[in-house]
Design a protein around this motif. Sequence first.
Motif, mmCIF file in Angstrom:
data_model
loop_
_atom_site.group_PDB
_atom_site.id
_atom_site.type_symbol
_atom_site.label_atom_id
_atom_site.label_comp_id
_atom_site.label_asym_id
_atom_site.label_seq_id
_atom_site.Cartn_x
_atom_site.Cartn_y
_atom_site.Cartn_z
ATOM 1 N N GLU A 358 -0.435 3.856 -9.388
ATOM 2 C CA GLU A 358 0.277 2.640 -9.654
ATOM 3 C C GLU A 358 1.915 2.738 -9.470
ATOM 4 O O GLU A 358 2.719 1.948 -9.101
ATOM 5 N N ALA A 359 2.319 4.059 -10.249
ATOM 6 C CA ALA A 359 3.808 3.929 -10.208
ATOM 7 C C ALA A 359 4.313 4.373 -8.800
ATOM 8 O O ALA A 359 5.767 4.129 -8.512
ATOM 9 N N ALA A 360 3.440 4.813 -8.023
ATOM 10 C CA ALA A 360 3.978 5.006 -6.549
ATOM 11 C C ALA A 360 4.418 3.817 -5.603
ATOM 12 O O ALA A 360 5.315 4.103 -4.843
ATOM 13 N N GLY A 361 4.112 2.638 -6.207
ATOM 14 C CA GLY A 361 4.514 1.434 -5.320
ATOM 15 C C GLY A 361 3.741 1.177 -4.245
ATOM 16 O O GLY A 361 2.505 1.679 -3.907
ATOM 17 N N LYS A 362 4.043 0.140 -3.534
ATOM 18 C CA LYS A 362 3.325 -0.321 -2.329
ATOM 19 C C LYS A 362 3.444 0.523 -1.154
ATOM 20 O O LYS A 362 4.387 1.332 -1.216
ATOM 21 N N VAL A 363 2.604 0.381 -0.245
ATOM 22 C CA VAL A 363 2.709 0.947 1.064
ATOM 23 C C VAL A 363 2.636 -0.023 2.048
ATOM 24 O O VAL A 363 2.477 -1.043 1.935
ATOM 25 N N PRO A 364 2.780 0.364 3.203
ATOM 26 C CA PRO A 364 2.915 -0.654 4.468
ATOM 27 C C PRO A 364 1.568 -1.323 4.669
ATOM 28 O O PRO A 364 0.295 -0.825 4.177
ATOM 29 N N ARG A 365 1.504 -2.591 4.907
ATOM 30 C CA ARG A 365 0.494 -3.545 5.158
ATOM 31 C C ARG A 365 -0.627 -2.914 5.692
ATOM 32 O O ARG A 365 -1.852 -3.176 5.471
ATOM 33 N N ALA A 366 -0.463 -2.403 6.681
ATOM 34 C CA ALA A 366 -1.575 -1.856 7.647
ATOM 35 C C ALA A 366 -2.406 -0.781 7.034
ATOM 36 O O ALA A 366 -3.518 -0.460 7.188
#
Length: 457
Positions: A358-366
Motif C-alpha cells: 500500500e505504501a508503494a503507491g500507484k502503478v501505471p494504468r496498464a
Amino acid sequence: MSDETNAPRPSAPSPAALARMAPRPPATPATEPPAATTDHSASAAFGRVDEEGKVYVRDGEGEREVGSYPDATPDEALQYFARKYDELYASAHLLHQRLEVPDVSAKEIGDGLKSLREHAHEPNVVGDLPALASLIAELEAGLTAKRQAESAHRAEAKQAAAAEREKIVAEAETIAAQPVEKVQWKQSTARMRALLDEWKAHQRGKVRLDKDVESAMWQRFSKARNGFDKTRRAHFAQLEQTRGEVKHVKEDLVVQAERLSTSTDWNATAGAFKRLMDEWRRAGRAGRADDDRLWERFRAAQDAFFNAKDAEAAKEDEAHRGNLEVKEAILAEAQALLPVKDLEKTKVALRGIQDRWEAAGKVPRADISRMEKGMQRVEQAVRDAEDKKWASSNPELSARASSMVTQLESKVADLQAEVEQAESRGNASRAAKLREQLEAQQAWLDQARKGLDEFGG
C-alpha cells in the motif's frame, strides 16, 4: 353490241382487287374479242348463243340471258362471257385461300366477300354457277368460323390482359397497405411509378379491356396510389417535425459537451460524457446534414476532453513507473510464501508485505490489473490454508466424520457376513449383488477414513 338493257353486267373483281379488299368498278361493255391465247371452253359449255346473237347461261332448271357480243361469232361471244365467269371464280378461289391465312382478319375477308356477293348476284357470265355458289357458301361458313375463332382469341387476350392489369393493381394495393413503420419509401415510391408506367403501356397495347372492367380496375389502382401518396406525405411531414425536435435536442447536447471539453475533473466529466453519449443515441436522427454537422461538433468536444485526459494520465503513468519496480519486487516476495507451510509465520509475513504494498503507491494504468491479480492470488492461498486448518480442528465436524466411519464399518461388516452366507448356500446371484454393494460401501468407508485422518482422528 346490244342495247343498254342487254349489256353485260360488271365483271368480277380481279385477284389483285380482292387482295386490296375494295370493290371493283363495273367493266365497260366488250368492244373487242377475248385474247386468243386463253381457252375458257369448260365454262363456255354452260351457255349458248341464239340466232340473234344473244348469249344465255344455264341457271338452275332453266336459263337466262346474260348479254350479247355484236359483230362476233357465237364461239367468241361464249368465250368472252366464260372468261368473265373464270375471273369471278378465280377471285372467289383467291379469297378462299386468304381465309386460311392467320394474319388475314375476318374483317378483310368480310369486305372481300361483300364485294364478291355483289358481283356474283345473277352475274352476266357463262359458267358453272352452282359451283360458284357452293364456293361462296364455303366462304361464308369459313368467315363465320373465323369470326368465332377471332372472338374467342379476343376473349382470351382480354382475360390475359385483365389478369396482368389485376397483378398491377394488386401490387399497388399491397404497397399502399404496408404498415408505415415498415415501408421502404425510396423503393416503394419507385415501384409505384413503375406500376403506373406498366398500366399506361397496357393501355397503349392492342388488347382493349371492356370499359366497365378497366374503369373498376383504374379506380382501385388510383385509390391505392393516392392512398400511398397521402401516407407518404404525412410520414415525411411528421418526420420533418420530429427531425426538427431532434435537432434542438442535439444542439443542446453539443452545447453541454463543448462546456465540458475543458474540464479537468477527469472522472466526473468522463461519466458526464458517457451520459451525454447515451442521450445522443436515444435522441434519434435529425436531417442528414444537421446530424453530420452537430456530430462533428459533439465529437470534437469529446475528443478535446479525452485527449487532455489521456495526456494527463500519460504523465501520471510516467511518474508511477518507479512504483511499479518496487511493487514487482514486493509481489515476488509475496509469491515466495507459497505454498504455505507454517500458516502463522506466513500470515505475519504477508501483513508486512501488504503494508509495504500500500505504501508503494500507484502503478501505471496498464499494469494495475496484472499487479492486483498477482497479489490477490497470494492472499487467497493464505485464506484457503487458514480455512482448511480451521475445518480440521472443528470438534463437531470431527465427531461427524468419526460417526460416519463407524456406521460404514458396521455396514461393511454386515455385508461381508451376508456375502459369505449367500456363497455357503450356493446362491451365486445374491452373492454377486451383495458383493457390488460391499464394494461401494468399502469405497465410501475409505473416503470417510481419509476425512477423519484430516481431523486427527
